[in-house]
Design an enzyme around this catalytic site. Structure first.
Site, PDB file in Angstrom:
ATOM      1  N   ILE A 287      77.909  56.213  26.295  1.00  0.00           N
ATOM      2  CA  ILE A 287      76.725  56.502  27.088  1.00  0.00           C
ATOM      3  C   ILE A 287      76.436  57.992  26.929  1.00  0.00           C
ATOM      4  CG2 ILE A 287      76.934  54.608  28.739  1.00  0.00           C
ATOM      5  CD1 ILE A 287      78.283  56.441  30.689  1.00  0.00           C
ATOM      6  N   ASP A 288      75.198  58.383  27.186  1.00  0.00           N
ATOM      7  CA  ASP A 288      74.799  59.765  26.963  1.00  0.00           C
ATOM      8  C   ASP A 288      75.549  60.734  27.868  1.00  0.00           C
ATOM      9  OD1 ASP A 288      72.933  58.802  25.151  1.00  0.00           O
ATOM     10  OD2 ASP A 288      71.323  58.730  26.642  1.00  0.00           O
ATOM     11  N   LYS A 289      75.574  61.983  27.464  1.00  0.00           N
ATOM     12  CA  LYS A 289      76.268  63.031  28.213  1.00  0.00           C
ATOM     13  C   LYS A 289      75.850  63.041  29.683  1.00  0.00           C
ATOM     14  CE  LYS A 289      76.496  68.061  28.658  1.00  0.00           C
ATOM     15  NZ  LYS A 289      76.041  69.375  28.109  1.00  0.00           N
TER      16      LYS A 289
ATOM     17  N   ARG B 141      66.068  55.077  27.922  1.00  0.00           N
ATOM     18  CA  ARG B 141      65.213  56.275  28.011  1.00  0.00           C
ATOM     19  C   ARG B 141      63.987  56.131  27.116  1.00  0.00           C
ATOM     20  NH1 ARG B 141      69.460  60.882  26.670  1.00  0.00           N
ATOM     21  NH2 ARG B 141      67.692  62.260  27.174  1.00  0.00           N
TER      22      ARG B 141
ATOM     23  N   THR C  39      74.348  60.719  31.424  1.00  0.00           N
ATOM     24  CA  THR C  39      74.375  59.414  32.082  1.00  0.00           C
ATOM     25  C   THR C  39      75.776  59.207  32.657  1.00  0.00           C
ATOM     26  OG1 THR C  39      72.732  58.485  30.568  1.00  0.00           O
ATOM     27  CG2 THR C  39      74.123  56.925  31.759  1.00  0.00           C
TER      28      THR C  39
END
Length: 310
Positions: free
Chosen positions: A139-141, A240, A143
Site C-alpha cells: 500500500i502507498d506510503k 486514488r 495509506t
C-alpha cells in the site's frame, strides 16, 4: 544486463533524447538516462551516442543497455510493529500512514521491510528478493492499514495465487471530495503509466492493465463523502486514480487531488481497514479489521459534528 529498444515517433522527433527515454522507460529518471549516456550504453541506429541533448529524427532506432541494478544492503531495524496476527506462515501488520513498505535507492531505512526483518529474522519468504522479503502486496506510503507478509516461500506462493485470482478481500475507507449521488458503483477502467508524469498513474495510460474498484457510500457530509472501496484488482494508486477520474479525488491527495490541505492532513485519506484471505496451511478463511488512525477519525468526527449542526 537488460536491453531496451525504442523507435522515435513523429510525436517525439526533435526532442532531447534523454528526456524521451526517461518517459519511455518505466521507472527511469532523466538523471539515470544521462548516466547511461556516460557509460556508453546508448546507441542510435547502431552507432554509440554520447550527446545527452541529441535530438533524434522520426524512425531512428534507439538501443539502450540498462546496467545491472546495484544490490542494496538492507539492515534490520528495531522499529515497533502493530502486529494484528502472526503464526509460522503469515504476519498481518497494521502499517501506519507515512511508512514506506520497502526500501529503494535514497530510502534504505525506516521502512516496513526493515522492521519485519528485525522482527522475523530469517523467517521470511525470499521470492521477491532482498529488497522485498516477505512482501506479497503493498500500500502507498501515506495509506494506513493492513498488509499480509509471507514468512516462507510456500505461504508466499499461496497468497500470491489468491491475489492473482482476485479472491483476497481488501476493503478501504476513503474520504473523497464532493457528494457522490449514487449509493454504490463500480469503476472498471484500465490503469497504466501517466505519459506526462512518471510519478503518476492514469486511466488508459501507457501499458494499461485491467483495474476494477467497487465503492459504497457510508456517510455524506455535503461537500465530502465517506466511502468503502473494495478492490477486485490491485494496481498502483488504483483507488486514488479511479476516484479522481470520476471527479471525486481523495482528500489530502496532492498527486491526484487538490494541493490545498483543507484539514491539515499529511496525505490521502485512505485506510486499508479489512483484509481477508485463505490461510496457506490451514485452508480456513481469515479476516482482519482495524480502525483508521486518529487523524482520519478526527476529520470524520469534525465533519459529522458539522453536518449534525446544519
Amino acid at each position: 544486463m537488460d536491453r531496451f529498444r525504442y523507435e522515435i515517433s513523429e510525436e517525439t522527433a526533435g526532442k532531447r533524447l534523454d528526456s524521451v527515454l526517461a518517459k519511455a522507460i518505466d521507472g527511469m529518471s532523466r538523471s539515470h538516462v544521462q548516466n547511461i549516456f556516460d557509460l556508453g550504453g546508448i546507441r542510435v541506429n547502431g552507432e554509440q551516442c554520447t550527446s545527452k541533448n541529441y535530438k533524434a529524427a522520426a524512425g531512428d532506432i534507439i538501443d539502450v543497455a540498462l546496467p545491472d541494478p546495484v544490490e542494496l544492503e538492507i539492515e534490520p531495524q528495531n522499529i515497533p510493529l502493530d502486529i494484528v496476527y502472526e503464526d509460522d506462515d503469515v504476519l498481518v501488520v497494521n502499517k501506519p500512514a507515512g511508512m514506506v513498505v520497502h526500501p529503494a535507492v535514497g530510502n534504505l531505512d525506516g521502512t516496513l521491510v526493515n522492521a519485519i526483518m528485525y522482527h522475523c529474522g530469517d523467517s521470511l519468504s525470499s521470492i521477491n528478493g532482498v529488497i522485498r522479503p516477505g512482501i506479497v502486496h503493498r500500500i502507498d506510503k501515506d495509506t494506513s492499514g493492513l498488509l499480509m507478509v509471507a514468512k516462507n516461500d510456500r505461504a508466499h506462493i499461496s497468497l500470491s495465487r489468491q491475489l492473482y485470482e482476485h479472491t483476497i478481500t481488501r476493503k478501504y475507507l476513503a474520504l473523497v471530495q464532493d457528494n457522490i449521488r449514487q449509493d454504490e458503483g463500480t469503476v472498471d477502467l484500465p490503469i497504466g503509466r501517466d505519459p506526462k508524469n512518471r510519478l503518476k498513474k492514469a486511466v488508459n495510460g501507457a501499458g494499461a492493465k485491467d483495474a476494477v474498484t467497487h465503492f459504497r457510500v457510508l456517510e455524506r457530509y455535503g461537500e465530502y463523502t465517506l466511502i468503502r472501496c473494495q478492490l477486485e484488482t490491485g494496481r498502483t494508486h488504483q483507488i486514488r486514480v479511479h476516484m479522481a477520474y470520476i471527479k471525486h479525488p481523495l482528500i489530502g491527495d496532492p498527486l491526484y487531488g487538490s494541493r490545498k490541505q483543507i484539514f491539515n492532513v499529511k496525505g490521502q485519506m485512505l485506510h486499508a481497514g479489512i483484509l481477508g484471505f485463505v490461510h496457506p496451511s490451514g485452508g480456513e478463511y481469515m479476516e482482519f479489521r482495524v480502525d483508521p488512525p486518529e487523524e482520519f477519525q478526527r476529520v470524520v468526527c469534525t465533519l459529522r459534528n458539522k453536518t449534525e449542526r446544519l
